[in-house]
Design an enzyme around this catalytic site. Structure first.
Site, short mmCIF file in Angstrom:
data_model
loop_
_atom_site.label_atom_id
_atom_site.label_comp_id
_atom_site.label_asym_id
_atom_site.label_seq_id
_atom_site.Cartn_x
_atom_site.Cartn_y
_atom_site.Cartn_z
N ALA C 241 153.18 60.34 40.39
CA ALA C 241 151.89 61.02 40.54
C ALA C 241 152.05 62.55 40.48
CB ALA C 241 151.22 60.60 41.83
N HIS C 242 150.94 63.25 40.57
CA HIS C 242 150.94 64.71 40.44
C HIS C 242 151.71 65.40 41.56
CE1 HIS C 242 146.58 64.61 42.27
NE2 HIS C 242 147.40 63.83 42.92
N ASN C 243 152.39 66.48 41.18
CA ASN C 243 153.11 67.34 42.12
C ASN C 243 154.31 66.68 42.80
OD1 ASN C 243 150.04 68.48 42.27
ND2 ASN C 243 151.55 70.11 42.46
#
EC number: 2.3.1.191
Lengths: 349, 349, 349
Positions: C241-243
């Site tokens: 997922a993001h980050n």
């Protein structure tokens, strides 16, 4: 692209405490801030970073009271998180110019109508008898079958596969390599142990403002439609089986699977890696925790479920707490049993 | 396309009770039926719908006895579900015309032979030294590497990736964006903490009548072949690792993963989101419940397994029942312990 | 391609016991060996096969002592498994010639620079302002957005989607249909129950020597970068997922999902179908067992975790052992309770 803190405060209707002339050219998380960045503080768990961050400005809630002097200029706004989101949107408008026009080679089938001001990337494929709305962007390598409808302002990313007869609303976005409308998994066992394929003749209907992540699969119905209602948000690598219906504004996180003919209500929140069995219903606002497995219909609205099989979250957490202590529990039982035997052995005869 | 009830009864060798002249133009589930639709009733759980459905005709089993007067014409057949499936197949034959011919641009490598009467979509890619059988349909954006064999009447959907040296049988179907033959996940740890890639030199062999869903991955063998036997049905988003062998007519539901070198027997049924560890075997007709994790070889045929780690289904269900009551169980144990202490305190000295 | 046993022994710096003139033309597992094959014996669990294999030669460790006369020629080497791997690599170099040159039609955006001696397949798409290093191979149907950097000797397989602004190092390999840099799953709930999309303005940074399997998804950061450090190996159908940040030389098996903003340390080993919740950290060398769910930060290095929620592997195995016996445990408790009641009933009054 550069702005002063004063300009940003004006845009966000905020109040500056500090230097309004500071220059901002980028955004960053408060713990990763650098000079020239703007950050936000919403969850007070992160307040300590406010006194060490190198960000040039930080958005804070209107009622925030710093414990000591911050290391940066503060911009007070109604809601720091929402203001930050608004800022990102403005930034995106300026920097991410949407593609327009037609790249070649691209394929367009007979009797297909494409609206104005859209984009069709190189190697995109659109079949026959399709209706493509205005400002629709279809990226390279996207495949759209025959007799497909796509509403205005929808974006189809690279490598998305949309099977025949699919209907997609307006303002939707489908990310790379997702597959919409391939056959449901239906086979009839035969006397010799083999399986016969059950024809899957239905389609997929996706309403407006739906977002679908990358490498997700949504199967067509056996008969009728698999339906994704308006405002639904689906993450990456999700499986939606045939004849499923997902209610309005329901959110489904990555790697979750919904089995055939199940119906999810409105505003449900389904976490990651959840499995939902077939032919059941979840009431509106049902919440299901990560890795849970839902095996039966939930009629009451707003419940939180957890576990595999899933049941009430609070009860499940209590059971999990004891579960870890099971070896200890067994020892305690053993102790009681031993004592009982001792008592029996020592009983006066 | 329209038919009379009488025509349909004749096709299905059924007997009509009601109006043989009624006109049918579509199929629907009994609970969603509309005038002009035909439905079926197989599971008596749905019998109530028979008295309210708006479908013009309903297929029922030959020995079905309605509790009261149905709202629709009945067609008695040997097996209502199979007859309905047969009807869908006939409908599909008439309505879904298979694509034929070659769309341009498409890529065909040197020394590749393609059989007659097939389809090659725009932007499809077929490498060198391939053998493609008769009536094979290769949809747009499909990629077929070098030295691949594909048997007659097989269908390769949009965006499928087939790596070099793969062998695929006849009458197979592979849905969109699945990947056949990419490298197995094999790395040798090095003294400095990094990993060295172990070359994956084998291939994938898929026998006849295999169906593979969308966004599924089947890795090539390290040496030798990953093998999918005849009649296997695999759903979407399934992972089959290197050197796995799946036995004849085994069915694998969505999001399941089979680890390296494991061998599944014939006619196994693996539900969704199951994990099967590496280097083990499952006997013929093993059934594994959804979200289970199989960690050891199963030698006895026909067992039903459940849980993570998986064991006998019935025993697992019994353990789950107690699991929910664990907090209660602990309280009961506590009560016994307390009483024991009371007894000890009150014991005559 | 044929070699004598003597030639192979020379290449591997090994010692032959048996016929150095035997001819080898292929490799096989010891239990599947045929005349002309070479195999290896590393795990002594498989020693029995040494006395029945039809392989013409078998690599064994330098200190191996056969229990009886083998059925084949032995080559003693320092480490049989590593020597076998080395042999496969040499074989691969000779047999798998890497593609070179440009096939048409392919798309190359303005102001993009492509290094020498690479490959661009038919229907590949490279956007604007990209920097593609030397000897990079980009297979058919790969999509590379705008402003992407790819280091030398990296291989991008068919159908991979790389979004704008992604940075990929040297000597990486990304297998078919994986998606790098599509939007993270971020939505802000609105008062009317709908969700507003939070712009995802960051990118993905992949360092050198990273391997990514097929149909895997790595989301771009909301702001900043999702980071995959050097030497990381990711299997098929994995969700990042993001980050997220994945530390150097960490290995992640198939169908695992890492939620937003979590950070994995170096040399972690994450098994298949694992879920890791968002906003947490795993220390270096953490091991997580298959199907586990990690819900909190792990600060101590080198721990082995298991279960959902995951905790210490040994403790979890102990709890699982009791779990199976829960129905039995309840019966024992019941017996103690019954006896207590009997005692109470029979107590002298």
């Amino acid at each position: 692209m550069e702005f002063t803190i004063g300009q940003i405060a004006q845009l966000l209707k905020g109040t500056v405490v500090g230097d309004t002339a500071g220059i901002i050219h980028s955004a960053a998380k408060i713990e990763e801030g650098k000079p020239g960045c703007i950050s936000f503080l919403s969850n007070l768990k992160y307040e300590n970073y406010l006194y060490t961050t190198q960000s040039t400005a930080v958005l804070v809630d209107h009622d925030f009271k710093p414990r000591k002097a911050p290391s940066t200029t503060l911009i007070y706004v109604e809601n720091a998180y929402l203001a930050f989101t608004q800022l990102l949107e403005e930034y995106q408008k300026v920097t991410k110019s949407a593609r327009r026009g037609v790249e070649q080679p691209s394929f367009l089938g007979e009797n297909t109508q494409v609206g104005q001001d859209g984009y069709r990337g190189a190697f995109s494929y659109i079949g026959r008898q399709c209706q493509i709305g205005e400002r629709v962007r279809i990226y390279p390598h996207a495949y759209i079958g025959d007799n497909v409808q796509i509403g205005h302002d929808t974006v189809i990313h690279p490598g998305v596969r949309i099977y025949d007869n699919t209907i997609i609303g307006a303002h939707c976005i489908i990310f790379a390599n997702s597959v919409i409308g391939s056959d449901g998994f239906g086979f009839a066992p035969q006397p010799d142990g083999s399986y016969k394929t059950i024809p899957q003749l239905g389609n997929v209907v996706i309403e407006d403002h739906v977002s679908i992540g990358s490498n997700t699969t949504i199967d067509c119905a056996t008969i009728g439609s698999t339906i994704i209602r308006a405002g639904v948000k689906i993450d990456n690598l999700v499986q939606i089986a045939h004849n499923v219906e997902i209610g309005k504004n329901t959110v489904i996180a990555a790697q979750t699977g919904i089995s055939g003919s199940s119906k999810l209500g409105e505003q449900c929140v389904i976490a990651g890696q959840v499995g939902i069995a077939g032919h059941l219903s979840l009431a509106n606002r049902t919440k299901v925790g990560a890795q849970s497995g839902v095996g039966k219909t939930i009629r009451k609205e707003g419940l939180s479920l957890s576990g595999s099989p899933a049941y009430d979250l609070t009860a499940h957490l209590r059971a999990l707490a004891v579960l870890r202590n099971l070896p200890e529990l067994e020892k305690r039982l053993q102790a009681v049993e031993n004592e009982r035997i001792d008592t029996a052995n020592n009983a006066p005869s």
